[in-house]
Enzyme design. Sequence first.
Site, mmCIF file in Angstrom:
data_model
loop_
_atom_site.group_PDB
_atom_site.id
_atom_site.type_symbol
_atom_site.label_atom_id
_atom_site.label_comp_id
_atom_site.label_asym_id
_atom_site.label_seq_id
_atom_site.Cartn_x
_atom_site.Cartn_y
_atom_site.Cartn_z
ATOM 1 N N ARG A 1 0.823 -1.226 0.000
ATOM 2 C CA ARG A 1 0.000 0.000 0.000
ATOM 3 C C ARG A 1 0.851 1.268 0.000
ATOM 4 O O ARG A 1 0.537 2.267 0.659
ATOM 5 C CB ARG A 1 -0.934 0.039 1.218
ATOM 6 C CG ARG A 1 -1.928 -1.081 1.296
ATOM 7 C CD ARG A 1 -2.910 -1.070 0.122
ATOM 8 N NE ARG A 1 -3.908 -2.099 0.316
ATOM 9 C CZ ARG A 1 -3.736 -3.381 -0.058
ATOM 10 N NH1 ARG A 1 -2.636 -3.756 -0.693
ATOM 11 N NH2 ARG A 1 -4.685 -4.265 0.164
ATOM 12 N N GLU B 1 -4.378 4.221 5.836
ATOM 13 C CA GLU B 1 -4.239 3.921 4.405
ATOM 14 C C GLU B 1 -4.875 5.074 3.609
ATOM 15 O O GLU B 1 -4.434 5.422 2.523
ATOM 16 C CB GLU B 1 -4.962 2.599 4.116
ATOM 17 C CG GLU B 1 -4.803 2.109 2.698
ATOM 18 C CD GLU B 1 -5.452 0.755 2.465
ATOM 19 O OE1 GLU B 1 -5.234 -0.188 3.253
ATOM 20 O OE2 GLU B 1 -6.186 0.652 1.468
ATOM 21 N N SER C 1 -10.600 -0.178 3.660
ATOM 22 C CA SER C 1 -9.752 -0.276 4.856
ATOM 23 C C SER C 1 -9.256 1.114 5.243
ATOM 24 O O SER C 1 -8.649 1.799 4.414
ATOM 25 C CB SER C 1 -8.531 -1.148 4.576
ATOM 26 O OG SER C 1 -8.953 -2.404 4.116
HETATM 27 C C1 LIG Z 1 -15.437 -0.201 -0.527
HETATM 28 C C2 LIG Z 1 -13.983 0.043 -0.818
HETATM 29 C C3 LIG Z 1 -13.122 -1.021 -0.970
HETATM 30 C C4 LIG Z 1 -11.766 -0.820 -1.261
HETATM 31 N N1 LIG Z 1 -10.954 -1.909 -1.432
HETATM 32 C C5 LIG Z 1 -9.652 -1.729 -1.718
HETATM 33 C C6 LIG Z 1 -8.797 -2.866 -1.925
HETATM 34 O O1 LIG Z 1 -9.239 -4.004 -1.882
HETATM 35 N N2 LIG Z 1 -7.482 -2.633 -2.178
HETATM 36 C C7 LIG Z 1 -6.973 -1.377 -2.268
HETATM 37 O O2 LIG Z 1 -5.772 -1.252 -2.521
HETATM 38 N N3 LIG Z 1 -7.760 -0.295 -2.100
HETATM 39 C C8 LIG Z 1 -9.078 -0.428 -1.824
HETATM 40 N N4 LIG Z 1 -9.882 0.660 -1.631
HETATM 41 C C9 LIG Z 1 -9.290 2.017 -1.672
HETATM 42 C C10 LIG Z 1 -9.415 2.715 -3.043
HETATM 43 O O3 LIG Z 1 -10.454 2.166 -3.801
HETATM 44 C C11 LIG Z 1 -8.119 2.641 -3.846
HETATM 45 O O4 LIG Z 1 -7.063 3.202 -3.124
HETATM 46 C C12 LIG Z 1 -8.254 3.365 -5.205
HETATM 47 O O5 LIG Z 1 -7.093 3.130 -5.975
HETATM 48 C C13 LIG Z 1 -8.457 4.857 -5.042
HETATM 49 O O6 LIG Z 1 -8.803 5.357 -6.306
HETATM 50 P P1 LIG Z 1 -9.486 6.767 -6.478
HETATM 51 O O7 LIG Z 1 -9.528 7.089 -7.926
HETATM 52 O O8 LIG Z 1 -10.793 6.788 -5.776
HETATM 53 O O9 LIG Z 1 -8.430 7.686 -5.743
HETATM 54 P P2 LIG Z 1 -8.702 9.015 -4.915
HETATM 55 O O10 LIG Z 1 -9.356 8.659 -3.623
HETATM 56 O O11 LIG Z 1 -9.377 10.012 -5.761
HETATM 57 O O12 LIG Z 1 -7.213 9.481 -4.630
HETATM 58 C C14 LIG Z 1 -6.371 8.706 -3.791
HETATM 59 C C15 LIG Z 1 -4.958 9.306 -3.833
HETATM 60 O O13 LIG Z 1 -4.439 9.223 -5.158
HETATM 61 C C16 LIG Z 1 -4.112 10.510 -5.662
HETATM 62 N N5 LIG Z 1 -4.458 10.482 -7.094
HETATM 63 C C17 LIG Z 1 -5.633 10.078 -7.627
HETATM 64 N N6 LIG Z 1 -5.552 10.100 -8.966
HETATM 65 C C18 LIG Z 1 -4.319 10.542 -9.279
HETATM 66 C C19 LIG Z 1 -3.634 10.799 -10.515
HETATM 67 N N7 LIG Z 1 -4.217 10.615 -11.698
HETATM 68 N N8 LIG Z 1 -2.366 11.256 -10.464
HETATM 69 C C20 LIG Z 1 -1.738 11.477 -9.269
HETATM 70 N N9 LIG Z 1 -2.346 11.248 -8.076
HETATM 71 C C21 LIG Z 1 -3.609 10.784 -8.096
HETATM 72 C C22 LIG Z 1 -4.935 11.478 -4.846
HETATM 73 O O14 LIG Z 1 -4.346 12.770 -4.830
HETATM 74 C C23 LIG Z 1 -4.928 10.791 -3.498
HETATM 75 O O15 LIG Z 1 -3.694 11.053 -2.851
HETATM 76 C C24 LIG Z 1 -11.251 0.494 -1.370
HETATM 77 C C25 LIG Z 1 -12.134 1.584 -1.211
HETATM 78 C C26 LIG Z 1 -13.490 1.368 -0.958
HETATM 79 C C27 LIG Z 1 -14.415 2.531 -0.846
#
Ligand SMILES: Cc1cc2nc3c(=O)[nH]c(=O)nc-3n(C[C@H](O)[C@H](O)[C@H](O)COP(=O)(O)OP(=O)(O)OC[C@H]3O[C@@H](n4cnc5c(N)ncnc54)[C@H](O)[C@@H]3O)c2cc1C
Length: 333
Positions: free
Chosen positions: A161, A329, A233
């Site tokens: 992570r 996380e 998480s």
């Molecule tokens: C129900 C649920 C289950 C989940 N299960 C998992 C799992 O099994 N495994 C896991 O690893 N994660 C899990 N997650 C966490 C999450 O889905 C991941 O971390 C996902 O990759 C976040 O994507 P996002 O586009 O929503 O990022 P955001 O929440 O929009 O951003 C997260 C971070 O990434 C940065 N960021 C986003 N896009 C970019 C870009 N294009 N360039 C540079 N920086 C960027 C943001 O600034 C921020 O720091 C879960 C979340 C939920 C709600």
Amino acid sequence: MKINKEASLKKFNTFNVSETANCIYEVEEIIQLKKILSDIKGQILILGGGSNVLFTKRFEGTIINLRNKGINVIRENKDSILVEVCAGENWNDFVIWAVENNYGGVENLSLIPGNVGAAPIQNIGAYGVELKDIFYSCSGIRLNSLEEFEMKKSECKFSYRNSIFKTELKDKVVITSIKLNLTKSNHHFKIAYKELKENLSNFELSLKVISDEVIKIRQSKLPDHKSIGNCGSFFKNPIINLSKLKKIKAEYPDLPSFKIDSNKYKIPAAWLIEKSGFKEKGSKNVGVYENQPLVIINRGSASGKEILDFANEIKYTIHNNFNIQLEEEVLII
Ligand SMILES: Cc1cc2nc3c(=O)[nH]c(=O)nc-3n(C[C@H](O)[C@H](O)[C@H](O)COP(=O)(O)OP(=O)(O)OC[C@H]3O[C@@H](n4cnc5c(N)ncnc54)[C@H](O)[C@@H]3O)c2cc1C
């Protein structure tokens, strides 16, 4: 491109909290992205699906919600394919596309919310697979110099992570696309994860069978963020050394642990949280999810600050009870 001034962040975060930002740009084209980056002064936050961010106050700056789309085949042979996926693609839509085309490597990562561009940030992982296992490179733009870059896997410093994008390059780049190596034949099915192994023991394995099972397990354990606000998480699973493990096990023999090497053990944060009684704690607005106590939930109208206070109470209690420091996380803003 859409510009929202004095914008509510409610539909931009899966915790469903109602903070605001000076301005949110919804950007579909890289050319628009470059123009905005060269014009904007002040703090910038790149946002994908908002599924790993907790807003605890107004964001005094500009949010760029990157929505560029496209999946392109870079090269392929009879056994493998290198694909480039734009950052604004929904991660799970991409997984569905890969499984439907019989391209292997991402099936265990089915149903993870969020966008492709965020996947390298924390090296997303689930059910025995991490992004780094199939990652080739990512492309992006440096926020200060507007210089374009491509970074290979070895440069991204992926670990559990974590990546260079959460450390040295935090808030310094925007990722515009990623390249992944997928298999076309001789797929390496990964079902070592206990529940996958048990549930699939009588099945003929395929990418679709594994993806469907991962989805089934996830839906039985995790809340759907569309109805219950959450970010998955909230904390990472802590990694402790052998002497600390022995000490805790002397008092709690049922503590589960997973060996990483001879002196490092990963232990489930969910177990620590449940053992500390948090399934019964919380308030009308905030609590932990009954099927997975590592997931903090917004029971309806919690503010980001209320969620953070509850998370801090969990941290404090786990530290008191087990002398273990939990690490978030989720990005706290
Ligand atoms: C129900 C649920 C289950 C989940 N299960 C998992 C799992 O099994 N495994 C896991 O690893 N994660 C899990 N997650 C966490 C999450 O889905 C991941 O971390 C996902 O990759 C976040 O994507 P996002 O586009 O929503 O990022 P955001 O929440 O929009 O951003 C997260 C971070 O990434 C940065 N960021 C986003 N896009 C970019 C870009 N294009 N360039 C540079 N920086 C960027 C943001 O600034 C921020 O720091 C879960 C979340 C939920 C709600």
